[in-house]
Design a protein around this motif. Structure first.
Motif, mmCIF file in Angstrom:
data_model
loop_
_atom_site.group_PDB
_atom_site.id
_atom_site.type_symbol
_atom_site.label_atom_id
_atom_site.label_comp_id
_atom_site.label_asym_id
_atom_site.label_seq_id
_atom_site.Cartn_x
_atom_site.Cartn_y
_atom_site.Cartn_z
ATOM 1 N N GLN A 113 31.818 31.564 28.762
ATOM 2 C CA GLN A 113 31.267 32.610 29.640
ATOM 3 C C GLN A 113 30.765 32.018 30.958
ATOM 4 O O GLN A 113 30.101 30.993 30.963
ATOM 5 C CB GLN A 113 30.120 33.288 28.876
ATOM 6 N N CYS A 114 31.110 32.625 32.087
ATOM 7 C CA CYS A 114 30.565 32.226 33.393
ATOM 8 C C CYS A 114 30.772 33.392 34.363
ATOM 9 O O CYS A 114 31.502 34.339 34.061
ATOM 10 C CB CYS A 114 31.239 30.952 33.916
ATOM 11 N N TRP A 115 30.145 33.305 35.524
ATOM 12 C CA TRP A 115 30.213 34.383 36.528
ATOM 13 C C TRP A 115 31.657 34.678 36.932
ATOM 14 O O TRP A 115 32.046 35.822 37.121
ATOM 15 C CB TRP A 115 29.370 33.961 37.744
ATOM 16 N N SER A 116 32.461 33.596 37.080
ATOM 17 C CA SER A 116 33.864 33.774 37.505
ATOM 18 C C SER A 116 34.637 34.608 36.480
ATOM 19 O O SER A 116 35.609 35.269 36.820
ATOM 20 C CB SER A 116 34.550 32.411 37.664
ATOM 21 N N MET A 117 34.192 34.566 35.234
ATOM 22 C CA MET A 117 34.818 35.377 34.183
ATOM 23 C C MET A 117 34.223 36.787 34.141
ATOM 24 O O MET A 117 34.938 37.782 34.220
ATOM 25 C CB MET A 117 34.605 34.656 32.834
ATOM 26 N N THR A 118 32.889 36.877 34.064
ATOM 27 C CA THR A 118 32.282 38.173 33.732
ATOM 28 C C THR A 118 32.052 39.096 34.928
ATOM 29 O O THR A 118 31.972 40.304 34.759
ATOM 30 C CB THR A 118 30.926 37.977 33.018
ATOM 31 N N THR A 119 31.932 38.537 36.132
ATOM 32 C CA THR A 119 31.639 39.382 37.300
ATOM 33 C C THR A 119 32.813 39.429 38.275
ATOM 34 O O THR A 119 32.959 40.388 39.026
ATOM 35 C CB THR A 119 30.390 38.840 38.037
ATOM 36 N N TYR A 120 33.647 38.386 38.252
ATOM 37 C CA TYR A 120 34.643 38.236 39.311
ATOM 38 C C TYR A 120 35.994 37.882 38.695
ATOM 39 O O TYR A 120 36.755 37.101 39.239
ATOM 40 C CB TYR A 120 34.170 37.119 40.246
ATOM 41 N N CYS A 121 36.266 38.470 37.540
ATOM 42 C CA CYS A 121 37.422 38.090 36.718
ATOM 43 C C CYS A 121 38.727 38.015 37.543
ATOM 44 O O CYS A 121 39.080 38.969 38.244
ATOM 45 C CB CYS A 121 37.565 39.104 35.588
ATOM 46 N N VAL A 131 41.836 38.206 36.864
ATOM 47 C CA VAL A 131 42.999 39.035 36.506
ATOM 48 C C VAL A 131 42.569 40.498 36.539
ATOM 49 O O VAL A 131 41.410 40.813 36.267
ATOM 50 C CB VAL A 131 43.569 38.667 35.106
ATOM 51 N N PRO A 132 43.507 41.407 36.871
ATOM 52 C CA PRO A 132 43.134 42.824 36.933
ATOM 53 C C PRO A 132 42.806 43.376 35.544
ATOM 54 O O PRO A 132 43.375 42.925 34.557
ATOM 55 C CB PRO A 132 44.385 43.511 37.506
ATOM 56 N N GLY A 133 41.892 44.332 35.500
ATOM 57 C CA GLY A 133 41.611 45.014 34.242
ATOM 58 C C GLY A 133 40.199 44.839 33.722
ATOM 59 O O GLY A 133 39.398 45.772 33.811
ATOM 60 N N PRO A 134 39.856 43.641 33.216
ATOM 61 C CA PRO A 134 38.567 43.525 32.520
ATOM 62 C C PRO A 134 37.340 43.847 33.374
ATOM 63 O O PRO A 134 36.377 44.413 32.876
ATOM 64 C CB PRO A 134 38.544 42.056 32.069
ATOM 65 N N THR A 152 35.767 45.941 39.351
ATOM 66 C CA THR A 152 35.352 45.710 40.738
ATOM 67 C C THR A 152 35.853 44.369 41.293
ATOM 68 O O THR A 152 35.663 44.075 42.469
ATOM 69 C CB THR A 152 33.808 45.703 40.841
ATOM 70 N N SER A 153 36.481 43.534 40.490
ATOM 71 C CA SER A 153 36.869 42.206 40.999
ATOM 72 C C SER A 153 38.096 42.304 41.918
ATOM 73 O O SER A 153 38.933 43.204 41.769
ATOM 74 C CB SER A 153 37.105 41.228 39.841
ATOM 75 N N PRO A 154 38.239 41.387 42.904
ATOM 76 C CA PRO A 154 39.340 41.451 43.866
ATOM 77 C C PRO A 154 40.734 41.425 43.229
ATOM 78 O O PRO A 154 41.705 41.876 43.831
ATOM 79 C CB PRO A 154 39.110 40.217 44.747
ATOM 80 N N ALA A 155 40.843 40.928 41.993
ATOM 81 C CA ALA A 155 42.145 40.918 41.302
ATOM 82 C C ALA A 155 42.715 42.330 41.197
ATOM 83 O O ALA A 155 43.937 42.522 41.138
ATOM 84 C CB ALA A 155 41.972 40.317 39.907
ATOM 85 N N VAL A 212 43.137 35.194 51.746
ATOM 86 C CA VAL A 212 43.180 35.816 50.417
ATOM 87 C C VAL A 212 41.863 35.519 49.696
ATOM 88 O O VAL A 212 41.213 34.513 49.961
ATOM 89 C CB VAL A 212 44.383 35.198 49.640
ATOM 90 N N ASP A 213 41.466 36.377 48.752
ATOM 91 C CA ASP A 213 40.262 36.066 47.976
ATOM 92 C C ASP A 213 40.477 34.779 47.176
ATOM 93 O O ASP A 213 41.578 34.506 46.687
ATOM 94 C CB ASP A 213 39.932 37.208 47.013
ATOM 95 N N PHE A 214 39.391 34.013 46.999
ATOM 96 C CA PHE A 214 39.518 32.691 46.352
ATOM 97 C C PHE A 214 39.960 32.784 44.891
ATOM 98 O O PHE A 214 40.522 31.835 44.363
ATOM 99 C CB PHE A 214 38.232 31.875 46.524
ATOM 100 N N SER A 215 39.756 33.950 44.249
ATOM 101 C CA SER A 215 40.213 34.099 42.858
ATOM 102 C C SER A 215 41.741 34.213 42.783
ATOM 103 O O SER A 215 42.329 34.045 41.713
ATOM 104 C CB SER A 215 39.560 35.327 42.205
ATOM 105 N N GLY A 216 42.389 34.448 43.936
ATOM 106 C CA GLY A 216 43.851 34.544 43.992
ATOM 107 C C GLY A 216 44.545 33.220 43.698
ATOM 108 O O GLY A 216 45.769 33.176 43.535
ATOM 109 N N ILE A 217 43.780 32.141 43.581
ATOM 110 C CA ILE A 217 44.376 30.831 43.291
ATOM 111 C C ILE A 217 45.071 30.829 41.933
ATOM 112 O O ILE A 217 45.893 29.943 41.648
ATOM 113 C CB ILE A 217 43.321 29.696 43.416
ATOM 114 N N ILE A 218 44.831 31.830 41.127
ATOM 115 C CA ILE A 218 45.541 31.939 39.841
ATOM 116 C C ILE A 218 47.067 32.006 40.070
ATOM 117 O O ILE A 218 47.835 31.499 39.258
ATOM 118 C CB ILE A 218 45.047 33.154 39.006
#
Ligand code: NAD
Length: 296
Positions: A212-220, A222-225, A228-231, A283-289
């Motif tokens: 569990q961490c912020w990148s998972m629970t608040t800013y996931c 991948v789309p869906g979970p 509100t996250s940029p994914a 691009v949002d930094f979570s797009g590095i996926i």
């Protein structure tokens, strides 16, 4: 209410200065970009044509500038803010800059009998507009106490992180950790995809487990979970790759000067440099996926 000079009216500084006006302060505004000054004058500020003109007569000077070199020249340069304000004034620099420059400029202010804090922010443009920024503040107890009521007009959480430069230190330590944890979270989702594990299932388990961490629970990432996250909006920022890379480079610079080992921070910097070089600065930094999936 205070007489405030505000220098640097960009994406962040513009709305922050507007919140000072809304709180009833008098604001003298300066930016190299005349249109930004005009925008603030329309909201009730007065225009100044130099940092020195803005600062003379001000009790408090707030700055929100791109990098250390700008902060140094605006505040500590010849004929700059420190040369122009009255003894006993208060300077608040909210820019994200290197720790060494923050400490150097605060020492110049101190020598001139002027209180100064470094007060970088977290919360982005949305937080600046809503007046809900988090401020991480470095400076003496006296300077912090004086800055607090001004910062409260622009933010919600205000933490005194210690002496001069400690606001910047807190900001880069936090954002380095964020960069590392986002890449780790992206790797976990990219591996799950290869193993046939559903995104939502990984989220349901990991968000309640030791991963569990912020990148998972608040800013996931991948789309869906987390709707509100940029994914969920094709990785529109949010927090752009260029901003993350800036903060990671500041962490590297500080670590090199302090002799701290940051192998994961260095790795995160390299990965974001590659992603940035692939044209993904905005691009949002979570797009590095996408890069970790090998899809670009
Ligand atoms: P920006 O580029 O939109 O604004 C910077 C402003 O400073 C511009 O209007 C520019 O004309 C002005 N400027 C540059 N040099 C100047 C000078 N010598 N005198 C007067 N004005 C000058 O940048 P921003 O997004 O508002 O970011 C400002 C700071 O806040 C940066 O240090 C950034 O790292 C930090 N920050 C930004 C965000 C964000 O989401 N945008 C979030 C947290 C922290």
């Amino acid at each position: 209410m205070a007489k405030i000079a505000f220098i640097g009216l960009g994406n962040m500084g513009g709305p922050m200065a507007r919140n000072l006006l809304k709180a009833g302060h008098a604001v003298a505004a300066f930016d190299l970009n005349k249109a930004a000054v005009e925008g603030l004058v329309a909201a009730g500020a007065t225009a100044a044509d130099s940092p020195s003109a803005a600062a003379s007569g001000a009790e408090v000077v707030v700055s929100m500038l791109p990098a250390g070199a700008h902060v140094k020249s605006v505040h500590a340069g010849e004929g700059g803010v420190i040369d122009s304000v009255a003894k006993g004034s208060l300077l608040i620099d909210c820019s994200t800059i290197d720790v060494a420059t923050a400490r150097e400029v605060i020492a110049v202010a101190d020598k001139a009998g002027v209180d100064m804090v470094d007060a970088p922010v977290s919360g982005g443009v949305g937080g600046a507009e809503a007046g809900t920024l988090t401020f991480m503040v470095g400076g003496s107890d006296q300077a912090f106490a004086r800055a607090l009521p001004i910062l409260e007009a622009m933010g919600k959480t205000i933490v005194h992180a210690g002496g001069p430069g400690n606001g910047q230190a807190a900001k880069i330590c936090n954002n380095m950790l964020l960069g590392i944890s986002m890449i780790g979270t992206c790797e976990a989702f990219a591996l799950a995809e290869k193993l046939g594990l559903d995104h939502q299932k990984l989220f349901d388990i990991s968000s309640k487990s030791s991963g569990q961490c912020w990148s998972m629970t608040t800013y996931c990432p991948v789309p869906g979970p987390v709707p509100t996250s940029p994914a969920n909006r094709d990785y529109q920022p949010g927090f752009a790759v260029a901003m993350m890379l800036k903060d990671l480079k500041l962490a590297q610079e500080a670590a090199a000067k302090a002799g701290a080992a940051i192998p994961m921070g260095n790795q995160a910097t390299s990965l974001y440099t590659l992603f940035d070089a692939a044209g993904k600065s905005g691009v949002d930094f979570s797009g590095i996926i996408e890069m970790l999936r090998g899809k670009m």
